[in-house]
Design a protein around this motif. Structure first.
Motif, PDB file in Angstrom:
ATOM      1  N   VAL A 134      -7.395  35.454 -13.667  1.00 38.94           N
ATOM      2  CA  VAL A 134      -6.883  34.878 -12.416  1.00 38.94           C
ATOM      3  C   VAL A 134      -5.527  35.487 -12.080  1.00 38.94           C
ATOM      4  O   VAL A 134      -5.245  35.815 -10.924  1.00 38.94           O
ATOM      5  N   ARG A 135      -4.702  35.663 -13.098  1.00 37.14           N
ATOM      6  CA  ARG A 135      -3.373  36.269 -12.881  1.00 37.14           C
ATOM      7  C   ARG A 135      -3.509  37.697 -12.375  1.00 37.14           C
ATOM      8  O   ARG A 135      -2.771  38.129 -11.472  1.00 37.14           O
ATOM      9  N   ARG A 139     -18.270  24.735  -3.890  1.00 37.60           N
ATOM     10  CA  ARG A 139     -18.249  25.036  -5.321  1.00 37.60           C
ATOM     11  C   ARG A 139     -17.948  23.804  -6.171  1.00 37.60           C
ATOM     12  O   ARG A 139     -18.554  23.609  -7.231  1.00 37.60           O
ATOM     13  N   ILE A 140     -17.012  22.976  -5.744  1.00 41.19           N
ATOM     14  CA  ILE A 140     -16.662  21.794  -6.545  1.00 41.19           C
ATOM     15  C   ILE A 140     -17.831  20.809  -6.622  1.00 41.19           C
ATOM     16  O   ILE A 140     -18.218  20.388  -7.724  1.00 41.19           O
ATOM     17  N   PRO A 141     -18.444  20.424  -5.485  1.00 42.76           N
ATOM     18  CA  PRO A 141     -19.627  19.557  -5.590  1.00 42.76           C
ATOM     19  C   PRO A 141     -20.771  20.209  -6.366  1.00 42.76           C
ATOM     20  O   PRO A 141     -21.499  19.528  -7.101  1.00 42.76           O
ATOM     21  N   GLY A 142     -20.924  21.532  -6.195  1.00 44.43           N
ATOM     22  CA  GLY A 142     -21.980  22.224  -6.929  1.00 44.43           C
ATOM     23  C   GLY A 142     -21.786  22.136  -8.428  1.00 44.43           C
ATOM     24  O   GLY A 142     -22.732  21.940  -9.192  1.00 44.43           O
ATOM     25  N   THR A 182      -6.617  23.075  -6.443  1.00 39.33           N
ATOM     26  CA  THR A 182      -6.477  23.061  -7.898  1.00 39.33           C
ATOM     27  C   THR A 182      -7.847  22.997  -8.562  1.00 39.33           C
ATOM     28  O   THR A 182      -8.093  23.677  -9.572  1.00 39.33           O
ATOM     29  N   GLY A 183      -8.757  22.197  -7.995  1.00 37.88           N
ATOM     30  CA  GLY A 183     -10.115  22.142  -8.529  1.00 37.88           C
ATOM     31  C   GLY A 183     -10.796  23.499  -8.484  1.00 37.88           C
ATOM     32  O   GLY A 183     -11.477  23.904  -9.438  1.00 37.88           O
ATOM     33  N   THR A 184     -10.604  24.230  -7.383  1.00 36.16           N
ATOM     34  CA  THR A 184     -11.193  25.567  -7.261  1.00 36.16           C
ATOM     35  C   THR A 184     -10.573  26.529  -8.268  1.00 36.16           C
ATOM     36  O   THR A 184     -11.265  27.376  -8.848  1.00 36.16           O
ATOM     37  N   LEU A 185      -9.267  26.415  -8.482  1.00 37.05           N
ATOM     38  CA  LEU A 185      -8.604  27.262  -9.480  1.00 37.05           C
ATOM     39  C   LEU A 185      -9.122  26.976 -10.881  1.00 37.05           C
ATOM     40  O   LEU A 185      -9.302  27.900 -11.694  1.00 37.05           O
ATOM     41  N   ILE A 186      -9.368  25.708 -11.182  1.00 35.23           N
ATOM     42  CA  ILE A 186      -9.918  25.355 -12.495  1.00 35.23           C
ATOM     43  C   ILE A 186     -11.298  25.986 -12.673  1.00 35.23           C
ATOM     44  O   ILE A 186     -11.632  26.500 -13.755  1.00 35.23           O
ATOM     45  N   ILE A 187     -12.112  25.956 -11.617  1.00 38.07           N
ATOM     46  CA  ILE A 187     -13.436  26.584 -11.679  1.00 38.07           C
ATOM     47  C   ILE A 187     -13.294  28.089 -11.880  1.00 38.07           C
ATOM     48  O   ILE A 187     -14.038  28.699 -12.667  1.00 38.07           O
ATOM     49  N   ARG A 188     -12.359  28.714 -11.172  1.00 38.56           N
ATOM     50  CA  ARG A 188     -12.131  30.156 -11.353  1.00 38.56           C
ATOM     51  C   ARG A 188     -11.720  30.465 -12.787  1.00 38.56           C
ATOM     52  O   ARG A 188     -12.156  31.470 -13.370  1.00 38.56           O
ATOM     53  N   VAL A 206       3.930  14.370  -5.230  1.00 38.12           N
ATOM     54  CA  VAL A 206       2.573  14.600  -5.744  1.00 38.12           C
ATOM     55  C   VAL A 206       2.146  16.039  -5.469  1.00 38.12           C
ATOM     56  O   VAL A 206       1.595  16.723  -6.343  1.00 38.12           O
ATOM     57  N   VAL A 207       2.406  16.525  -4.246  1.00 38.11           N
ATOM     58  CA  VAL A 207       2.063  17.913  -3.896  1.00 38.11           C
ATOM     59  C   VAL A 207       2.795  18.892  -4.814  1.00 38.11           C
ATOM     60  O   VAL A 207       2.202  19.861  -5.313  1.00 38.11           O
ATOM     61  N   SER A 208       4.074  18.626  -5.069  1.00 44.06           N
ATOM     62  CA  SER A 208       4.867  19.517  -5.930  1.00 44.06           C
ATOM     63  C   SER A 208       4.291  19.571  -7.336  1.00 44.06           C
ATOM     64  O   SER A 208       4.194  20.653  -7.946  1.00 44.06           O
ATOM     65  N   PHE A 209       3.909  18.419  -7.857  1.00 40.50           N
ATOM     66  CA  PHE A 209       3.339  18.379  -9.217  1.00 40.50           C
ATOM     67  C   PHE A 209       2.036  19.162  -9.273  1.00 40.50           C
ATOM     68  O   PHE A 209       1.801  19.940 -10.217  1.00 40.50           O
ATOM     69  N   ILE A 210       1.167  18.969  -8.276  1.00 36.16           N
ATOM     70  CA  ILE A 210      -0.113  19.684  -8.254  1.00 36.16           C
ATOM     71  C   ILE A 210       0.116  21.185  -8.151  1.00 36.16           C
ATOM     72  O   ILE A 210      -0.562  21.988  -8.814  1.00 36.16           O
ATOM     73  N   LEU A 211       1.077  21.582  -7.323  1.00 40.33           N
ATOM     74  CA  LEU A 211       1.376  23.010  -7.181  1.00 40.33           C
ATOM     75  C   LEU A 211       1.929  23.596  -8.478  1.00 40.33           C
ATOM     76  O   LEU A 211       1.663  24.758  -8.802  1.00 40.33           O
ATOM     77  N   LEU A 212       2.688  22.788  -9.220  1.00 40.90           N
ATOM     78  CA  LEU A 212       3.185  23.248 -10.518  1.00 40.90           C
ATOM     79  C   LEU A 212       2.027  23.499 -11.472  1.00 40.90           C
ATOM     80  O   LEU A 212       2.023  24.477 -12.231  1.00 40.90           O
ATOM     81  N   VAL A 213       1.005  22.637 -11.411  1.00 43.80           N
ATOM     82  CA  VAL A 213      -0.209  22.855 -12.208  1.00 43.80           C
ATOM     83  C   VAL A 213      -0.884  24.161 -11.789  1.00 43.80           C
ATOM     84  O   VAL A 213      -1.357  24.939 -12.639  1.00 43.80           O
ATOM     85  N   ASP A 214      -0.918  24.429 -10.478  1.00 45.81           N
ATOM     86  CA  ASP A 214      -1.506  25.684  -9.976  1.00 45.81           C
ATOM     87  C   ASP A 214      -0.762  26.893 -10.524  1.00 45.81           C
ATOM     88  O   ASP A 214      -1.384  27.898 -10.910  1.00 45.81           O
ATOM     89  N   VAL A 215       0.555  26.809 -10.548  1.00 42.19           N
ATOM     90  CA  VAL A 215       1.355  27.912 -11.096  1.00 42.19           C
ATOM     91  C   VAL A 215       0.974  28.166 -12.549  1.00 42.19           C
ATOM     92  O   VAL A 215       0.779  29.317 -12.975  1.00 42.19           O
ATOM     93  N   ILE A 216       0.846  27.096 -13.320  1.00 41.69           N
ATOM     94  CA  ILE A 216       0.506  27.228 -14.743  1.00 41.69           C
ATOM     95  C   ILE A 216      -0.875  27.868 -14.916  1.00 41.69           C
ATOM     96  O   ILE A 216      -1.068  28.753 -15.757  1.00 41.69           O
ATOM     97  N   ILE A 217      -1.852  27.428 -14.112  1.00 46.55           N
ATOM     98  CA  ILE A 217      -3.211  27.983 -14.218  1.00 46.55           C
ATOM     99  C   ILE A 217      -3.206  29.472 -13.894  1.00 46.55           C
ATOM    100  O   ILE A 217      -3.772  30.297 -14.636  1.00 46.55           O
TER     101      ILE A 217
END
Length: 529
Positions: A152-153, A404-407, A226-232, A134-145
């Motif tokens: 962000v890049r 930031r996420i709850p906000g 990942t949630g913070t990256l999506i907000i960024r 699960v951690v690996s999959f989430i980190l792969l999403v982070d790489v894509i973002i």
């Protein structure tokens, strides 16, 4: 499949039954361990399941994997230390245009994964492998973002991209290693005990439990990051006025915007207002006040910028002082093709930057409006060690987006709120900028402003507007405001706004006093040709 060596189970049993020495059979990868511990077999020729010789470490494959995992942990620790140091002093090649807190968080997560793998190496678990997956999959999403969102890049740069990719690869490595150990454990149990062991001791259960709990926490951390990256990524789409300019040899970019038209009066150019924010981005309320004065025809044109780390500007390398900000502002104006004369309007900490800028450009600066300015003798408050530690701690946890996420989900916080508004202080970039100000406030910045005070032309018109609330509650602040009214012999006005807070423009009375002071200052200036 893990190699079992050249000797079959039957060969081992025959050797043990005949009482022959283990030296009599061909050596394989298990030999050294079996030599060290040669327990008596049971009647059926197998070892007891609890015997220490029944271990996946009998295989060179497993031992090599453990040594490599340990090597990766040490390598990650060195990288972790370098990133930690770069928050305070940027080593060559390690500066990122973002805060650097995300890079540090990814490498910290990597260290946690490797540490769990080492601590529970001999106790593989399906639950732990699933959580690592699960951690690996989430980190792969982070790489894509990070790779796909341009801003962000750019902020993360090669250092940030390498950090998140490294974290993802290490998580996959831990899964593979755990699989190999599980297979080796099973085969060694079948070879030495005659069956696969399905029971666990209390110690083994506790190890699996602790490992599972820790990795569950890592999953939550990865989800929050990942949630913070999506907000960024969402905030990166917010449009800005003006342009961003690459400065300091292209190391980072800062934002500058100018509003209004260049105006001449009696054949001379009317001064442009140059706005310097205080402790928060100027776009929040300071710049809108100046826009209203433009509409009121008090001024004809103004420019404002974001110091490094504020709003749309990148973070500068560490250390970064107020004097460095003043020089970056000079470079930015030059790259934008903006020319004086200037009237400087600044507040709080920004007044330090403006006064240094005025000393550098004495002949172009025709006046200063200081709004509840910070005095150089009070810089020790900005540079307080406790404040610095709290900023650092806040920055370290900022990738989790605990505010930031709850906000964004529950409090209706918008992109504007996060980039330059009420929630801007929660972002890693602004936290890093404030930490940089803290680290050198009582040293480099104090030296810069000390020189600037001596250099400033004493004929420069000055207006000071002071917060009455700050003056009444802080006797030292009041005294230093009075001292700031003496930095020039040409004091046009000094007004104390009784009910105004530190950000004086937040009240109607404060805005009135500021506009009145600006009118008086513009009248006192002499436009240049």
């Amino acid at each position: 499949m893990v190699t079992l060596g050249n000797s079959s189970n039957k060969d081992i049993q025959d050797v043990e039954r005949d009482g022959q020495s283990s030296h009599d059979r061909e050596a394989d990868e298990r030999t050294s361990l079996l030599h060290e511990h040669r327990p008596p077999p049971n009647r059926d020729g197998y070892l007891d399941p609890d015997d220490p010789a029944v271990s996946p470490y009998n295989l060179w494959t497993v031992r090599v994997l453990r040594y490599l995992t340990l090597f990766f942990f040490l390598l990650n620790f060195v990288w972790w230390v370098l990133l930690l140091v770069s928050i305070f002093v940027s080593p060559p090649g390690l500066h990122t245009r973002g805060s650097g807190f995300f890079d540090f968080a990814f490498v910290t997560l990597t260290g946690g994964n490797l540490l769990v793998a080492l601590l529970f190496f001999a106790e593989p678990s399906k639950a732990m492998r699933s959580l690592l997956g699960v951690v690996s999959f989430i980190l792969l999403v982070d790489v894509i973002i990070i790779v796909s969102v341009t801003k962000v890049r750019q902020e993360e740069g090669p250092v940030g991209i390498a950090s998140v990719v490294w974290t993802c690869v290490v998580a996959l490595w831990c899964i593979g290693t755990d699989n190999v150990v599980a297979s080796a454990k099973k085969e060694e149990e079948e070879r030495l005990t005659g069956r696969e062991e399905t029971r666990r001791t209390l110690k083994q259960w506790l190890e699996v439990l602790f490992g599972t709990i820790i990795l569950s926490v890592f999953v939550v951390i990865a989800v929050l990051m990942t949630g913070t990256l999506i907000i960024r990524a969402r905030d990166a789409s917010l449009e800005m006025s003006g342009e961003r300019y690459r400065v300091d040899g292209g190391k980072f970019s800062v934002h500058l915007a100018c509003v209004g038209n260049v105006t001449h009066k009696d054949g001379k150019r009317v001064p442009t207002i140059l706005l310097e924010s205080g402790e928060n981005p100027s776009e929040a309320a300071f710049e809108p006040w100046l826009y209203s004065t433009l509409n009121n025809k008090t001024i004809h044109r103004y420019c404002y910028w974001d110091r490094p780390g504020y709003a749309w500007s990148d973070n500068a390398p560490s250390p970064h002082s107020a004097g460095m900000s003043a020089r970056i502002l000079s470079e930015t104006l030059a790259r934008a093709g903006e020319e004086g004369p200037w009237v400087l309007v600044s507040a709080g900490y920004g007044s330090i930057v403006s006064r240094i800028f005025a000393s550098i450009h004495m002949h172009e600066v025709l006046g200063l409006l200081l709004v509840d300015p910070l005095h150089e003798d009070l810089l020790h408050r900005v540079g307080a060690p406790r404040r610095g530690f709290l900023l650092w701690a806040h920055g370290i946890i900022s990738p989790l987006g605990l505010y930031r996420i709850p906000g964004a989900l529950f409090n209706g916080r918008t992109r504007e709120d996060r980039v330059y508004g009420v929630s801007a202080y929660q972002g890693g970039k602004l936290i890093k900028a404030r930490l940089q100000e803290n680290l050198v406030a009582d040293s480099l910045t104090k030296n810069d402003i000390g020189s600037a005070r001596a250099i400033l032309d004493k004929k420069t018109p000055v207006v000071v507007v002071t917060s009455g609330i700050e003056a009444k509650t802080d006797r030292d602040w009041e005294k230093k405001q009075q001292d700031l009214s003496t930095i020039s012999r040409n004091l046009v006005d000094w007004t104390v706004v009784n009910k105004a807070p530190h950000e004086v423009w937040q009240t109607f009375e404060g805005r009135e006093a500021m506009e009145k002071g600006l009118k008086a200052l513009m009248a006192a200036t002499k436009p240049s040709k």
